[in-house]
Write an enzyme that holds these catalytic residues in place. Structure first.
Site, PDB file in Angstrom:
ATOM      1  N   THR A   1       0.830  -1.207   0.000  1.00 53.43           N
ATOM      2  CA  THR A   1       0.000   0.000   0.000  1.00 53.43           C
ATOM      3  C   THR A   1       0.861   1.253   0.000  1.00 53.43           C
ATOM      4  O   THR A   1       0.564   2.229  -0.691  1.00 53.43           O
ATOM      5  CB  THR A   1      -0.965   0.002   1.195  1.00 53.43           C
ATOM      6  OG1 THR A   1      -1.763  -1.185   1.142  1.00 53.43           O
ATOM      7  CG2 THR A   1      -1.887   1.209   1.177  1.00 53.43           C
ATOM      8  N   CYS A   2       1.941   1.234   0.760  1.00 49.28           N
ATOM      9  CA  CYS A   2       2.837   2.389   0.833  1.00 49.28           C
ATOM     10  C   CYS A   2       3.470   2.683  -0.520  1.00 49.28           C
ATOM     11  O   CYS A   2       3.605   3.845  -0.913  1.00 49.28           O
ATOM     12  CB  CYS A   2       3.947   2.145   1.861  1.00 49.28           C
ATOM     13  SG  CYS A   2       3.365   1.842   3.544  1.00 49.28           S
ATOM     14  N   SER A   3       3.858   1.640  -1.239  1.00 43.98           N
ATOM     15  CA  SER A   3       4.598   1.793  -2.492  1.00 43.98           C
ATOM     16  C   SER A   3       3.718   1.976  -3.719  1.00 43.98           C
ATOM     17  O   SER A   3       4.136   2.620  -4.685  1.00 43.98           O
ATOM     18  CB  SER A   3       5.493   0.569  -2.721  1.00 43.98           C
ATOM     19  OG  SER A   3       6.474   0.497  -1.721  1.00 43.98           O
TER      20      SER A   3
END
Length: 162
Positions: free
Chosen positions: A46-48
């Site tokens: 999700t972060c990337s």
């Protein structure tokens, strides 16, 4: 207790690029308006794929809305944060800051036990608007795997309203 509007940033040191790249968060935000983007982990899906890319692609909108500085903070080492930033092409848009010992994250009371998934205590997913070291808004996701209220678009709207 999560940070509240009106709270001041803690006197914490984060790291950029290497263990020698100390960044005092209060010095960084002194006299400036900006955004601190908290993420559970560099290179996580999700972060990337969603969260940090929303800040990269909306950087000009953030600047136009008044942001002087945009930083991402994660409980990782500075080498990992630098490599992650390079992999996403952040350039000079987003400063990649490592909270190596989870000290900043704990000081703003936004840590959670991610031991089953990531091996240690990590940061919740959030976006924090800061003006001259004072917290003006905090959007914290209900789940670390979600990215909705902490994405760049809602933050741009908050900045415009300030």
């Amino acid at each position: 207790m999560a940070p509240k509007v009106g709270d001041e940033l803690p006197d914490s040191t984060l790291y950029e690029g290497s263990p020698g790249g100390a960044v005092k968060i209060r010095e960084l935000f002194a006299g400036k308006k900006g955004v601190i983007v908290g993420v559970p982990g560099a290179f996580t899906p999700t972060c990337s794929k969603t969260h940090l890319p929303s800040y990269i692609s909306n950087f000009d909108k953030l600047k136009e809305a008044g942001a002087d500085v945009v930083v991402t903070v994660s409980v990782n080492d500075p080498f990992v944060m630098e490599a992650w930033g390079e992999s996403l092409g952040v350039g000079d848009k987003v400063r990649m800051l490592a909270d190596t010992r989870c000290e900043f994250t704990k000081a703003v009371d936004l840590s959670f036990d991610a031991t089953p998934f990531l091996g240690n205590e990590r940061s919740q997913r959030y976006a924090m608007l800061v003006v001259d070291n004072v917290i003006k808004a905090v959007n914290v996701e209900a789940s670390p795997g979600e990215a909705t209220c902490s994405l760049a678009d809602p933050v741009v709207e908050l900045l415009k309203a300030m």
